[in-house]
Design a protein around this motif. Structure first.
Motif, mmCIF file in Angstrom:
data_model
loop_
_atom_site.group_PDB
_atom_site.id
_atom_site.type_symbol
_atom_site.label_atom_id
_atom_site.label_comp_id
_atom_site.label_asym_id
_atom_site.label_seq_id
_atom_site.Cartn_x
_atom_site.Cartn_y
_atom_site.Cartn_z
ATOM 1 N N LEU A 200 0.808 -1.365 0.054
ATOM 2 C CA LEU A 200 -0.050 0.202 -0.041
ATOM 3 C C LEU A 200 0.922 1.221 -0.057
ATOM 4 C CD1 LEU A 200 -2.915 -1.028 2.215
ATOM 5 C CD2 LEU A 200 -2.756 -1.296 -0.191
ATOM 6 N N ALA B 57 -2.883 -6.252 -11.445
ATOM 7 C CA ALA B 57 -3.552 -7.371 -11.562
ATOM 8 C C ALA B 57 -4.213 -7.883 -10.196
ATOM 9 C CB ALA B 57 -2.348 -8.676 -11.857
ATOM 10 N N GLY C 224 -5.405 -5.841 -7.850
ATOM 11 C CA GLY C 224 -6.613 -5.020 -7.734
ATOM 12 C C GLY C 224 -7.586 -5.578 -8.707
ATOM 13 N N LEU D 226 -14.617 -7.412 -4.887
ATOM 14 C CA LEU D 226 -14.900 -6.973 -3.374
ATOM 15 C C LEU D 226 -15.262 -5.635 -2.919
ATOM 16 C CD1 LEU D 226 -11.570 -8.863 -2.408
ATOM 17 C CD2 LEU D 226 -13.912 -9.701 -1.932
ATOM 18 N N LEU D 227 -15.255 -4.871 -3.989
ATOM 19 C CA LEU D 227 -15.676 -3.403 -3.867
ATOM 20 C C LEU D 227 -17.103 -3.259 -3.829
ATOM 21 C CD1 LEU D 227 -12.995 -1.430 -5.800
ATOM 22 C CD2 LEU D 227 -13.153 -1.524 -3.192
ATOM 23 N N ASP E 234 -15.246 2.929 4.994
ATOM 24 C CA ASP E 234 -13.470 3.107 4.459
ATOM 25 C C ASP E 234 -13.113 4.299 3.899
ATOM 26 O OD1 ASP E 234 -13.526 0.346 5.030
ATOM 27 O OD2 ASP E 234 -13.211 -0.382 3.125
ATOM 28 N N SER E 235 -11.806 4.502 4.136
ATOM 29 C CA SER E 235 -11.368 5.954 3.481
ATOM 30 C C SER E 235 -10.882 5.808 2.372
ATOM 31 C CB SER E 235 -10.154 6.156 4.194
ATOM 32 O OG SER E 235 -8.979 5.082 3.987
ATOM 33 N N TYR F 285 -7.749 -3.158 6.360
ATOM 34 C CA TYR F 285 -6.974 -1.965 6.069
ATOM 35 C C TYR F 285 -8.283 -0.937 6.140
ATOM 36 C CZ TYR F 285 -2.760 -4.122 4.708
ATOM 37 O OH TYR F 285 -1.348 -4.674 4.474
ATOM 38 N N GLY F 286 -9.471 -1.122 5.784
ATOM 39 C CA GLY F 286 -10.381 0.066 5.800
ATOM 40 C C GLY F 286 -10.133 1.087 4.593
ATOM 41 N N HIS F 287 -9.714 0.578 3.467
ATOM 42 C CA HIS F 287 -9.511 1.311 2.410
ATOM 43 C C HIS F 287 -10.491 0.875 1.262
ATOM 44 C CE1 HIS F 287 -5.000 2.707 3.314
ATOM 45 N NE2 HIS F 287 -5.703 2.887 4.245
ATOM 46 N N PHE F 288 -11.183 2.165 0.448
ATOM 47 C CA PHE F 288 -12.118 1.789 -0.540
ATOM 48 C C PHE F 288 -11.209 1.572 -1.756
ATOM 49 C CE2 PHE F 288 -15.543 2.740 -3.359
ATOM 50 C CZ PHE F 288 -16.344 1.372 -2.938
ATOM 51 N N CYS F 289 -10.405 0.475 -1.986
ATOM 52 C CA CYS F 289 -9.473 0.502 -2.778
ATOM 53 C C CYS F 289 -9.370 -1.343 -3.330
ATOM 54 C CB CYS F 289 -8.370 0.834 -2.387
ATOM 55 S SG CYS F 289 -6.709 0.308 -3.465
ATOM 56 N N ALA F 290 -9.462 -1.545 -4.471
ATOM 57 C CA ALA F 290 -9.544 -2.936 -4.955
ATOM 58 C C ALA F 290 -8.279 -3.675 -4.283
ATOM 59 C CB ALA F 290 -9.619 -3.383 -6.056
ATOM 60 N N LEU F 291 -7.068 -3.004 -4.271
ATOM 61 C CA LEU F 291 -5.831 -3.623 -4.027
ATOM 62 C C LEU F 291 -5.951 -3.805 -2.291
ATOM 63 C CD1 LEU F 291 -2.838 -4.748 -4.517
ATOM 64 C CD2 LEU F 291 -2.415 -2.445 -4.142
ATOM 65 N N ALA F 292 -6.425 -2.964 -1.773
ATOM 66 C CA ALA F 292 -6.305 -3.177 -0.196
ATOM 67 C C ALA F 292 -7.535 -4.119 0.143
ATOM 68 C CB ALA F 292 -6.820 -1.662 0.273
ATOM 69 N N ARG F 293 -8.622 -4.273 -0.596
ATOM 70 C CA ARG F 293 -9.630 -5.285 -0.227
ATOM 71 C C ARG F 293 -8.931 -6.621 -0.730
ATOM 72 N NH1 ARG F 293 -15.238 -3.214 -0.278
ATOM 73 N NH2 ARG F 293 -15.136 -1.473 0.932
ATOM 74 N N ALA F 294 -8.121 -6.763 -1.578
ATOM 75 C CA ALA F 294 -7.474 -8.167 -1.997
ATOM 76 C C ALA F 294 -6.688 -8.401 -1.074
ATOM 77 C CB ALA F 294 -7.064 -7.776 -3.476
ATOM 78 N N LEU F 295 -5.858 -7.514 -0.349
ATOM 79 C CA LEU F 295 -5.035 -7.780 0.576
ATOM 80 C C LEU F 295 -5.577 -7.957 1.977
ATOM 81 C CD1 LEU F 295 -2.135 -5.099 -0.286
ATOM 82 C CD2 LEU F 295 -1.930 -7.663 -0.709
ATOM 83 N N ILE G 62 -7.915 -9.986 2.273
ATOM 84 C CA ILE G 62 -7.963 -11.396 2.469
ATOM 85 C C ILE G 62 -6.934 -12.219 1.813
ATOM 86 C CG2 ILE G 62 -10.432 -11.312 2.383
ATOM 87 C CD1 ILE G 62 -10.748 -11.946 -0.593
ATOM 88 N N VAL G 63 -5.951 -11.878 1.230
ATOM 89 C CA VAL G 63 -4.935 -12.815 0.689
ATOM 90 C C VAL G 63 -3.571 -11.962 1.081
ATOM 91 C CG1 VAL G 63 -6.035 -13.924 -1.143
ATOM 92 C CG2 VAL G 63 -4.778 -11.742 -1.622
ATOM 93 N N GLY G 64 -3.618 -11.247 2.160
ATOM 94 C CA GLY G 64 -2.230 -10.414 2.183
ATOM 95 C C GLY G 64 -1.688 -10.953 3.399
ATOM 96 N N PRO H 27 -2.071 -12.311 -11.045
ATOM 97 C CA PRO H 27 -1.132 -11.452 -10.155
ATOM 98 C C PRO H 27 0.080 -12.315 -9.419
ATOM 99 C CG PRO H 27 -3.510 -11.858 -9.247
ATOM 100 C CD PRO H 27 -3.464 -12.286 -10.552
#
Lengths: 220, 220
Positions: free
Chosen positions: A31, A97, A99, A105-106, A113-114, B11-21, B23-25, B94
DNA sequence: CTGCATCCGCTTCGATACTG
DNA sequence: CAGTATCGAAGCGGATGCAG
Protein backbone atom coordinates in the motif's frame (compact mmCIF):
# COMPACT_ATOMS: atom_id res chain seq x y z
CA UNK A 1 22.17 4.83 18.19
CA UNK A 2 22.73 2.20 15.56
CA UNK A 3 20.56 2.11 12.47
CA UNK A 4 18.90 -1.19 12.58
CA UNK A 5 17.74 -2.21 9.16
CA UNK A 6 15.06 -4.66 10.08
CA UNK A 7 15.16 -7.78 8.02
CA UNK A 8 11.81 -9.44 7.59
CA UNK A 9 11.49 -13.12 8.21
CA UNK A 10 12.09 -15.16 5.09
CA UNK A 11 9.97 -18.04 3.90
CA UNK A 12 13.08 -19.91 2.89
CA UNK A 13 11.58 -21.08 -0.38
CA UNK A 14 13.59 -21.04 -3.60
CA UNK A 15 10.70 -19.53 -5.54
CA UNK A 16 10.39 -16.13 -7.15
CA UNK A 17 6.98 -15.50 -5.62
CA UNK A 18 8.18 -16.37 -2.14
CA UNK A 19 11.27 -14.20 -2.55
CA UNK A 20 9.09 -11.33 -3.71
CA UNK A 21 6.81 -11.78 -0.72
CA UNK A 22 9.86 -11.83 1.53
CA UNK A 23 10.36 -8.16 0.75
CA UNK A 24 6.95 -6.80 -0.21
CA UNK A 25 4.69 -9.27 1.57
CA UNK A 26 4.51 -7.60 4.93
CA UNK A 27 1.53 -5.63 6.08
CA UNK A 28 1.24 -2.13 4.54
CA UNK A 29 4.22 -2.52 2.22
CA UNK A 30 2.33 -2.77 -1.06
CA UNK A 31 0.00 0.00 0.00
CA UNK A 32 2.98 2.29 0.51
CA UNK A 33 4.06 1.45 -3.02
CA UNK A 34 0.53 2.19 -4.21
CA UNK A 35 0.79 5.69 -2.77
CA UNK A 36 4.07 6.33 -4.51
CA UNK A 37 3.08 5.02 -7.94
CA UNK A 38 1.60 8.34 -9.10
CA UNK A 39 4.67 10.24 -7.92
CA UNK A 40 6.88 11.10 -4.93
CA UNK A 41 5.35 12.04 -1.60
CA UNK A 42 6.57 13.38 1.68
CA UNK A 43 6.42 11.49 4.93
CA UNK A 44 3.42 13.33 6.28
CA UNK A 45 1.53 13.06 3.02
CA UNK A 46 2.10 9.32 3.10
CA UNK A 47 0.89 9.13 6.65
CA UNK A 48 -2.31 10.97 5.81
CA UNK A 49 -3.06 9.09 2.62
CA UNK A 50 -2.42 5.72 4.23
CA UNK A 51 -5.18 6.22 6.74
CA UNK A 52 -4.68 3.92 9.68
CA UNK A 53 -0.97 3.18 9.52
CA UNK A 54 1.04 3.61 12.68
CA UNK A 55 3.86 6.08 12.42
CA UNK A 56 6.53 3.66 13.60
CA UNK A 57 5.42 1.11 11.01
CA UNK A 58 5.57 3.66 8.24
CA UNK A 59 9.14 4.53 9.13
CA UNK A 60 10.14 0.93 9.44
CA UNK A 61 8.59 -0.01 6.10
CA UNK A 62 10.16 2.92 4.32
CA UNK A 63 13.57 1.98 5.66
CA UNK A 64 13.12 -1.61 4.55
CA UNK A 65 11.89 -0.56 1.11
CA UNK A 66 14.85 1.75 0.80
CA UNK A 67 17.39 -0.88 1.76
CA UNK A 68 15.79 -3.24 -0.73
CA UNK A 69 16.13 -0.74 -3.55
CA UNK A 70 12.41 -0.20 -4.08
CA UNK A 71 12.11 3.28 -2.63
CA UNK A 72 14.63 6.09 -2.48
CA UNK A 73 14.78 9.27 -0.42
CA UNK A 74 15.22 12.39 -2.44
CA UNK A 75 15.82 15.92 -1.36
CA UNK A 76 13.10 18.06 -2.89
CA UNK A 77 12.74 21.80 -2.55
CA UNK A 78 10.50 21.47 0.44
CA UNK A 79 12.35 18.69 2.19
CA UNK A 80 12.63 14.94 1.94
CA UNK A 81 10.42 13.09 -0.50
CA UNK A 82 10.06 9.38 -1.01
CA UNK A 83 10.04 8.05 -4.55
CA UNK A 84 9.97 4.69 -6.23
CA UNK A 85 13.08 3.45 -7.97
CA UNK A 86 12.72 1.97 -11.42
CA UNK A 87 12.76 -1.45 -9.82
CA UNK A 88 9.96 -0.30 -7.56
CA UNK A 89 7.76 0.91 -10.40
CA UNK A 90 7.90 -2.63 -11.78
CA UNK A 91 5.45 -3.53 -9.05
CA UNK A 92 2.72 -1.73 -10.92
CA UNK A 93 1.84 -4.70 -13.04
CA UNK A 94 1.37 -7.28 -10.26
CA UNK A 95 -0.45 -4.71 -8.15
CA UNK A 96 -2.77 -3.84 -10.98
CA UNK A 97 -3.48 -7.51 -11.53
CA UNK A 98 -4.18 -8.06 -7.86
CA UNK A 99 -6.44 -5.04 -7.82
CA UNK A 100 -8.29 -6.37 -10.80
CA UNK A 101 -8.78 -9.66 -9.05
CA UNK A 102 -10.05 -7.87 -5.98
CA UNK A 103 -12.37 -5.50 -7.83
CA UNK A 104 -15.51 -7.57 -7.10
CA UNK A 105 -14.82 -7.06 -3.41
CA UNK A 106 -15.73 -3.42 -3.85
CA UNK A 107 -19.31 -4.27 -4.72
CA UNK A 108 -20.13 -4.67 -1.06
CA UNK A 109 -19.84 -0.91 -0.97
CA UNK A 110 -17.76 1.55 0.87
CA UNK A 111 -18.48 1.01 4.54
CA UNK A 112 -16.84 3.90 6.24
CA UNK A 113 -13.63 3.00 4.45
CA UNK A 114 -11.32 5.84 3.60
CA UNK A 115 -10.77 6.84 0.01
CA UNK A 116 -8.14 8.81 -1.87
CA UNK A 117 -8.62 9.89 -5.48
CA UNK A 118 -4.97 9.13 -6.22
CA UNK A 119 -5.89 5.46 -5.94
CA UNK A 120 -7.73 5.89 -9.21
CA UNK A 121 -4.37 5.99 -10.96
CA UNK A 122 -4.03 2.30 -10.16
CA UNK A 123 -7.68 1.37 -10.58
CA UNK A 124 -8.47 2.99 -13.92
CA UNK A 125 -5.85 1.23 -16.06
CA UNK A 126 -6.88 -2.01 -14.41
CA UNK A 127 -10.54 -1.53 -15.21
CA UNK A 128 -9.80 -0.42 -18.76
CA UNK A 129 -7.35 -3.19 -19.52
CA UNK A 130 -7.60 -4.29 -23.12
CA UNK A 131 -8.77 -0.93 -24.43
CA UNK A 132 -6.45 0.45 -27.10
CA UNK A 133 -6.43 3.45 -29.40
CA UNK A 134 -4.42 4.48 -32.47
CA UNK A 135 -3.58 7.28 -32.66
CA UNK A 136 -3.23 7.78 -28.90
CA UNK A 137 -5.86 9.82 -27.05
CA UNK A 138 -5.52 11.71 -23.81
CA UNK A 139 -8.26 12.73 -21.43
CA UNK A 140 -7.82 15.02 -18.48
CA UNK A 141 -9.64 13.81 -15.40
CA UNK A 142 -10.37 15.65 -12.22
CA UNK A 143 -11.97 13.56 -9.53
CA UNK A 144 -12.51 14.85 -6.01
CA UNK A 145 -10.06 17.64 -6.77
CA UNK A 146 -7.27 15.33 -7.93
CA UNK A 147 -6.02 15.87 -11.46
CA UNK A 148 -4.60 13.19 -13.70
CA UNK A 149 -4.25 12.37 -17.38
CA UNK A 150 -5.71 9.15 -18.71
CA UNK A 151 -3.90 8.10 -21.84
CA UNK A 152 -4.88 5.28 -24.16
CA UNK A 153 -2.51 4.21 -26.89
CA UNK A 154 -1.77 1.04 -28.83
CA UNK A 155 -0.36 -0.61 -25.70
CA UNK A 156 -3.42 0.10 -23.61
CA UNK A 157 -4.43 2.57 -20.92
CA UNK A 158 -2.19 4.36 -18.44
CA UNK A 159 -2.57 7.23 -16.03
CA UNK A 160 0.00 9.96 -15.57
CA UNK A 161 0.08 12.80 -13.11
CA UNK A 162 1.56 15.91 -14.66
CA UNK A 163 0.92 19.63 -14.55
CA UNK A 164 -0.31 20.29 -18.10
CA UNK A 165 -3.78 19.09 -18.96
CA UNK A 166 -5.03 17.92 -22.37
CA UNK A 167 -7.69 19.84 -24.30
CA UNK A 168 -10.50 17.61 -23.16
CA UNK A 169 -11.14 17.48 -19.44
CA UNK A 170 -13.84 15.67 -17.52
CA UNK A 171 -14.50 16.75 -13.97
CA UNK A 172 -16.66 14.59 -11.72
CA UNK A 173 -16.78 12.75 -8.44
CA UNK A 174 -14.67 9.65 -8.07
CA UNK A 175 -17.81 7.50 -8.02
CA UNK A 176 -18.85 8.76 -11.43
CA UNK A 177 -15.39 8.23 -12.89
CA UNK A 178 -15.21 4.69 -11.53
CA UNK A 179 -18.74 3.98 -12.72
CA UNK A 180 -17.74 5.05 -16.19
CA UNK A 181 -14.62 2.90 -16.20
CA UNK A 182 -16.31 -0.10 -14.63
CA UNK A 183 -19.16 0.05 -17.13
CA UNK A 184 -21.87 0.75 -14.58
CA UNK A 185 -22.51 4.14 -16.13
CA UNK A 186 -22.81 4.99 -19.80
CA UNK A 187 -21.29 8.16 -21.15
CA UNK A 188 -24.77 9.61 -21.57
CA UNK A 189 -25.46 8.95 -17.94
CA UNK A 190 -22.13 10.20 -16.66
CA UNK A 191 -21.73 13.47 -18.52
CA UNK A 192 -24.64 15.29 -16.83
CA UNK A 193 -23.25 14.19 -13.45
CA UNK A 194 -19.99 15.99 -14.12
CA UNK A 195 -18.51 18.74 -16.20
CA UNK A 196 -17.12 18.00 -19.63
CA UNK A 197 -14.94 20.49 -21.46
CA UNK A 198 -13.77 19.67 -24.94
CA UNK A 199 -14.41 16.83 -27.32
CA UNK A 200 -16.95 14.25 -26.26
CA UNK A 201 -15.52 11.75 -28.74
CA UNK A 202 -12.45 11.49 -26.56
CA UNK A 203 -14.70 10.08 -23.85
CA UNK A 204 -16.07 7.39 -26.17
CA UNK A 205 -12.56 6.45 -27.23
CA UNK A 206 -11.37 6.09 -23.66
CA UNK A 207 -14.51 4.49 -22.27
CA UNK A 208 -15.76 2.51 -25.29
CA UNK A 209 -19.48 1.67 -25.00
CA UNK A 210 -20.53 -1.94 -24.98
CA UNK A 211 -17.22 -3.06 -23.64
CA UNK A 212 -17.26 -6.43 -21.89
CA UNK A 213 -15.92 -6.01 -18.41
CA UNK A 214 -13.75 -8.82 -17.15
CA UNK A 215 -16.72 -10.37 -15.44
CA UNK A 216 -15.31 -12.29 -12.55
CA UNK A 217 -17.95 -12.60 -9.93
CA UNK A 218 -17.74 -14.06 -6.50
CA UNK A 219 -20.18 -16.81 -5.74
CA UNK A 220 -20.06 -16.50 -1.97
CA UNK B 1 -16.32 -26.18 20.49
CA UNK B 2 -17.38 -23.27 18.34
CA UNK B 3 -15.94 -22.77 14.89
CA UNK B 4 -14.31 -19.46 14.98
CA UNK B 5 -13.75 -18.13 11.51
CA UNK B 6 -10.95 -15.72 12.13
CA UNK B 7 -11.43 -12.43 10.39
CA UNK B 8 -8.23 -10.74 9.41
CA UNK B 9 -7.79 -7.08 10.22
CA UNK B 10 -8.94 -4.83 7.41
CA UNK B 11 -7.05 -1.85 6.07
CA UNK B 12 -10.29 0.05 5.80
CA UNK B 13 -9.43 1.47 2.39
CA UNK B 14 -11.98 1.63 -0.37
CA UNK B 15 -9.52 0.30 -2.93
CA UNK B 16 -9.52 -2.98 -4.81
CA UNK B 17 -5.89 -3.68 -3.99
CA UNK B 18 -6.42 -3.08 -0.30
CA UNK B 19 -9.54 -5.24 -0.27
CA UNK B 20 -7.63 -8.00 -2.03
CA UNK B 21 -4.84 -7.76 0.52
CA UNK B 22 -7.43 -7.89 3.29
CA UNK B 23 -8.09 -11.48 2.35
CA UNK B 24 -4.91 -12.77 0.70
CA UNK B 25 -2.34 -10.42 2.18
CA UNK B 26 -1.55 -12.32 5.34
CA UNK B 27 1.56 -14.34 5.77
CA UNK B 28 1.53 -17.73 3.96
CA UNK B 29 -1.83 -17.19 2.26
CA UNK B 30 -0.57 -16.69 -1.29
CA UNK B 31 1.89 -19.52 -0.87
CA UNK B 32 -0.95 -21.86 0.00
CA UNK B 33 -2.66 -20.76 -3.19
CA UNK B 34 0.58 -21.39 -5.07
CA UNK B 35 0.57 -24.98 -3.88
CA UNK B 36 -2.99 -25.52 -5.01
CA UNK B 37 -2.63 -23.97 -8.47
CA UNK B 38 -1.42 -27.19 -10.12
CA UNK B 39 -4.21 -29.18 -8.52
CA UNK B 40 -5.85 -30.25 -5.24
CA UNK B 41 -3.74 -31.43 -2.32
CA UNK B 42 -4.35 -33.00 1.03
CA UNK B 43 -3.58 -31.34 4.32
CA UNK B 44 -0.40 -33.26 4.95
CA UNK B 45 0.86 -32.73 1.42
CA UNK B 46 0.33 -29.02 1.87
CA UNK B 47 2.17 -29.08 5.16
CA UNK B 48 5.16 -30.83 3.61
CA UNK B 49 5.33 -28.72 0.48
CA UNK B 50 5.01 -25.48 2.42
CA UNK B 51 8.18 -26.14 4.35
CA UNK B 52 8.24 -24.06 7.47
CA UNK B 53 4.56 -23.36 8.06
CA UNK B 54 3.16 -24.03 11.50
CA UNK B 55 0.30 -26.49 11.61
CA UNK B 56 -2.08 -24.16 13.39
CA UNK B 57 -1.45 -21.44 10.85
CA UNK B 58 -2.11 -23.80 7.97
CA UNK B 59 -5.46 -24.74 9.43
CA UNK B 60 -6.36 -21.17 10.17
CA UNK B 61 -5.44 -19.96 6.69
CA UNK B 62 -7.32 -22.79 5.01
CA UNK B 63 -10.44 -21.97 7.01
CA UNK B 64 -10.16 -18.32 6.09
CA UNK B 65 -9.59 -19.11 2.43
CA UNK B 66 -12.58 -21.41 2.50
CA UNK B 67 -14.88 -18.88 4.09
CA UNK B 68 -13.74 -16.32 1.54
CA UNK B 69 -14.60 -18.63 -1.34
CA UNK B 70 -11.06 -19.10 -2.58
CA UNK B 71 -10.52 -22.68 -1.46
CA UNK B 72 -12.98 -25.51 -1.04
CA UNK B 73 -12.77 -28.83 0.75
CA UNK B 74 -13.58 -31.80 -1.39
CA UNK B 75 -13.97 -35.42 -0.49
CA UNK B 76 -11.56 -37.39 -2.65
CA UNK B 77 -11.11 -41.15 -2.65
CA UNK B 78 -8.35 -40.99 -0.11
CA UNK B 79 -9.89 -38.40 2.17
CA UNK B 80 -10.22 -34.64 2.24
CA UNK B 81 -8.51 -32.58 -0.41
CA UNK B 82 -8.25 -28.83 -0.69
CA UNK B 83 -8.86 -27.27 -4.08
CA UNK B 84 -9.08 -23.78 -5.49
CA UNK B 85 -12.45 -22.45 -6.53
CA UNK B 86 -12.73 -20.72 -9.88
CA UNK B 87 -12.46 -17.43 -8.04
CA UNK B 88 -9.30 -18.72 -6.43
CA UNK B 89 -7.65 -19.71 -9.69
CA UNK B 90 -8.02 -16.09 -10.78
CA UNK B 91 -5.10 -15.37 -8.48
CA UNK B 92 -2.77 -17.02 -10.95
CA UNK B 93 -2.29 -13.88 -12.97
CA UNK B 94 -1.29 -11.51 -10.15
CA UNK B 95 0.86 -14.22 -8.61
CA UNK B 96 2.61 -14.87 -11.88
CA UNK B 97 3.24 -11.16 -12.28
CA UNK B 98 4.60 -10.87 -8.78
CA UNK B 99 6.81 -13.87 -9.37
CA UNK B 100 8.09 -12.32 -12.56
CA UNK B 101 8.91 -9.17 -10.69
CA UNK B 102 10.72 -11.16 -8.04
CA UNK B 103 12.64 -13.39 -10.45
CA UNK B 104 15.88 -11.35 -10.19
CA UNK B 105 15.88 -12.12 -6.47
CA UNK B 106 16.66 -15.72 -7.33
CA UNK B 107 20.03 -14.79 -8.79
CA UNK B 108 21.52 -14.64 -5.32
CA UNK B 109 21.23 -18.39 -5.46
CA UNK B 110 19.49 -21.00 -3.43
CA UNK B 111 20.91 -20.73 0.06
CA UNK B 112 19.58 -23.74 1.82
CA UNK B 113 16.10 -22.74 0.73
CA UNK B 114 13.65 -25.53 0.13
CA UNK B 115 12.43 -26.26 -3.37
CA UNK B 116 9.47 -28.10 -4.87
CA UNK B 117 9.29 -28.92 -8.57
CA UNK B 118 5.57 -28.14 -8.57
CA UNK B 119 6.54 -24.48 -8.20
CA UNK B 120 7.73 -24.68 -11.79
CA UNK B 121 4.12 -24.67 -12.90
CA UNK B 122 3.96 -21.05 -11.78
CA UNK B 123 7.48 -20.06 -12.80
CA UNK B 124 7.61 -21.42 -16.34
CA UNK B 125 4.64 -19.53 -17.81
CA UNK B 126 5.98 -16.41 -16.16
CA UNK B 127 9.43 -16.81 -17.67
CA UNK B 128 8.03 -17.67 -21.08
CA UNK B 129 5.51 -14.86 -21.17
CA UNK B 130 5.08 -13.51 -24.66
CA UNK B 131 5.96 -16.75 -26.42
CA UNK B 132 3.19 -17.96 -28.70
CA UNK B 133 2.72 -20.78 -31.18
CA UNK B 134 0.17 -21.60 -33.87
CA UNK B 135 -0.72 -24.37 -34.09
CA UNK B 136 -0.36 -25.15 -30.38
CA UNK B 137 2.55 -27.29 -29.22
CA UNK B 138 2.82 -29.42 -26.11
CA UNK B 139 5.94 -30.59 -24.38
CA UNK B 140 6.05 -33.09 -21.56
CA UNK B 141 8.42 -32.09 -18.80
CA UNK B 142 9.71 -34.17 -15.96
CA UNK B 143 11.79 -32.26 -13.46
CA UNK B 144 12.98 -33.81 -10.21
CA UNK B 145 10.43 -36.55 -10.69
CA UNK B 146 7.47 -34.18 -11.15
CA UNK B 147 5.58 -34.46 -14.41
CA UNK B 148 3.80 -31.65 -16.16
CA UNK B 149 2.75 -30.56 -19.64
CA UNK B 150 3.96 -27.24 -20.98
CA UNK B 151 1.61 -25.98 -23.63
CA UNK B 152 2.15 -22.99 -25.88
CA UNK B 153 -0.68 -21.74 -28.03
CA UNK B 154 -1.74 -18.44 -29.56
CA UNK B 155 -2.54 -17.04 -26.11
CA UNK B 156 0.87 -17.89 -24.70
CA UNK B 157 2.33 -20.53 -22.42
CA UNK B 158 0.59 -22.51 -19.70
CA UNK B 159 1.40 -25.55 -17.62
CA UNK B 160 -1.06 -28.32 -16.89
CA UNK B 161 -0.69 -31.33 -14.66
CA UNK B 162 -2.45 -34.34 -16.13
CA UNK B 163 -1.83 -38.05 -16.41
CA UNK B 164 -1.28 -38.44 -20.16
CA UNK B 165 1.97 -37.13 -21.56
CA UNK B 166 2.57 -35.72 -25.06
CA UNK B 167 4.80 -37.49 -27.58
CA UNK B 168 7.79 -35.31 -26.85
CA UNK B 169 9.11 -35.45 -23.31
CA UNK B 170 12.13 -33.76 -21.80
CA UNK B 171 13.45 -35.07 -18.52
CA UNK B 172 15.98 -33.08 -16.57
CA UNK B 173 16.73 -31.48 -13.25
CA UNK B 174 14.75 -28.45 -12.25
CA UNK B 175 17.85 -26.28 -12.63
CA UNK B 176 18.22 -27.26 -16.26
CA UNK B 177 14.56 -26.66 -17.00
CA UNK B 178 14.67 -23.24 -15.38
CA UNK B 179 17.91 -22.40 -17.16
CA UNK B 180 16.27 -23.23 -20.44
CA UNK B 181 13.21 -21.11 -19.71
CA UNK B 182 15.18 -18.22 -18.28
CA UNK B 183 17.51 -18.16 -21.25
CA UNK B 184 20.65 -19.02 -19.32
CA UNK B 185 20.97 -22.29 -21.21
CA UNK B 186 20.58 -22.85 -24.93
CA UNK B 187 18.82 -25.94 -26.19
CA UNK B 188 22.14 -27.33 -27.36
CA UNK B 189 23.51 -26.92 -23.87
CA UNK B 190 20.47 -28.29 -22.09
CA UNK B 191 19.71 -31.43 -24.08
CA UNK B 192 22.87 -33.33 -23.10
CA UNK B 193 22.14 -32.50 -19.46
CA UNK B 194 18.81 -34.27 -19.62
CA UNK B 195 16.95 -36.88 -21.60
CA UNK B 196 14.95 -35.89 -24.66
CA UNK B 197 12.45 -38.24 -26.21
CA UNK B 198 10.66 -37.21 -29.36
CA UNK B 199 10.87 -34.18 -31.57
CA UNK B 200 13.58 -31.68 -30.82
CA UNK B 201 11.73 -29.01 -32.80
CA UNK B 202 9.11 -28.94 -30.07
CA UNK B 203 11.83 -27.72 -27.75
CA UNK B 204 12.76 -24.86 -30.08
CA UNK B 205 9.12 -23.87 -30.39
CA UNK B 206 8.61 -23.79 -26.64
CA UNK B 207 11.96 -22.26 -25.74
CA UNK B 208 12.66 -20.07 -28.79
CA UNK B 209 16.35 -19.21 -29.14
CA UNK B 210 17.40 -15.58 -29.05
CA UNK B 211 14.39 -14.61 -27.03
CA UNK B 212 14.77 -11.38 -25.07
CA UNK B 213 14.11 -12.07 -21.43
CA UNK B 214 12.24 -9.38 -19.57
CA UNK B 215 15.47 -7.91 -18.38
CA UNK B 216 14.67 -6.22 -15.15
CA UNK B 217 17.75 -6.10 -13.04
CA UNK B 218 18.20 -4.86 -9.54
CA UNK B 219 20.77 -2.16 -9.10
CA UNK B 220 21.36 -2.70 -5.42
C1' DC C 1 -0.53 -42.89 9.33
C1' DT C 2 -3.79 -38.33 8.55
C1' DG C 3 -5.80 -34.17 10.21
C1' DC C 4 -5.90 -31.41 13.08
C1' DA C 5 -5.99 -28.82 18.46
C1' DT C 6 -3.51 -26.82 22.33
C1' DC C 7 0.06 -24.59 24.61
C1' DC C 8 3.85 -21.31 25.04
C1' DG C 9 7.70 -18.05 24.12
C1' DC C 10 8.79 -14.68 20.89
C1' DT C 11 7.92 -11.14 17.40
C1' DT C 12 5.15 -7.90 15.18
C1' DC C 13 1.46 -4.61 15.13
C1' DG C 14 -1.20 -0.61 16.52
C1' DA C 15 -2.21 3.27 19.40
C1' DT C 16 -0.64 6.99 21.87
C1' DA C 17 2.61 10.19 23.58
C1' DC C 18 6.52 12.82 22.93
C1' DT C 19 10.71 15.42 20.57
C1' DG C 20 14.31 18.01 17.52
C1' DC D 1 7.38 18.31 9.54
C1' DA D 2 9.49 14.05 10.32
C1' DG D 3 10.11 11.16 12.86
C1' DT D 4 11.41 8.33 18.11
C1' DA D 5 9.86 5.87 22.36
C1' DT D 6 6.91 3.01 24.85
C1' DC D 7 3.66 -0.55 25.83
C1' DG D 8 -0.35 -3.73 25.65
C1' DA D 9 -2.50 -6.73 22.25
C1' DA D 10 -2.44 -9.63 18.49
C1' DG D 11 -0.09 -12.68 15.41
C1' DC D 12 3.51 -16.09 14.44
C1' DG D 13 6.46 -20.32 14.93
C1' DG D 14 7.82 -24.57 17.14
C1' DA D 15 6.75 -28.39 19.96
C1' DT D 16 3.66 -31.56 21.45
C1' DG D 17 -0.74 -34.18 22.11
C1' DC D 18 -4.40 -36.96 20.39
C1' DA D 19 -8.50 -38.94 18.12
C1' DG D 20 -9.98 -41.50 14.00
Amino acid sequence: MMDKIKQSRSYGHFCALARALDIVGERWTLLIVRELLPGPLRYTELKVSLAGIATNLLVERLRALESNGIVERRLGETGVVYALTRWGTGLREPMEALGNWGAPLLTTGRNGDSFQPRWLTLALPGLLRGVTATPPVELGLEADGFRMVLRVDEDGPSVIVRPDQPDTIFTASAEVVVGLAAGGLTIDQAVPLGDLQGDRRILSAVFPPGRVIAGRTRET
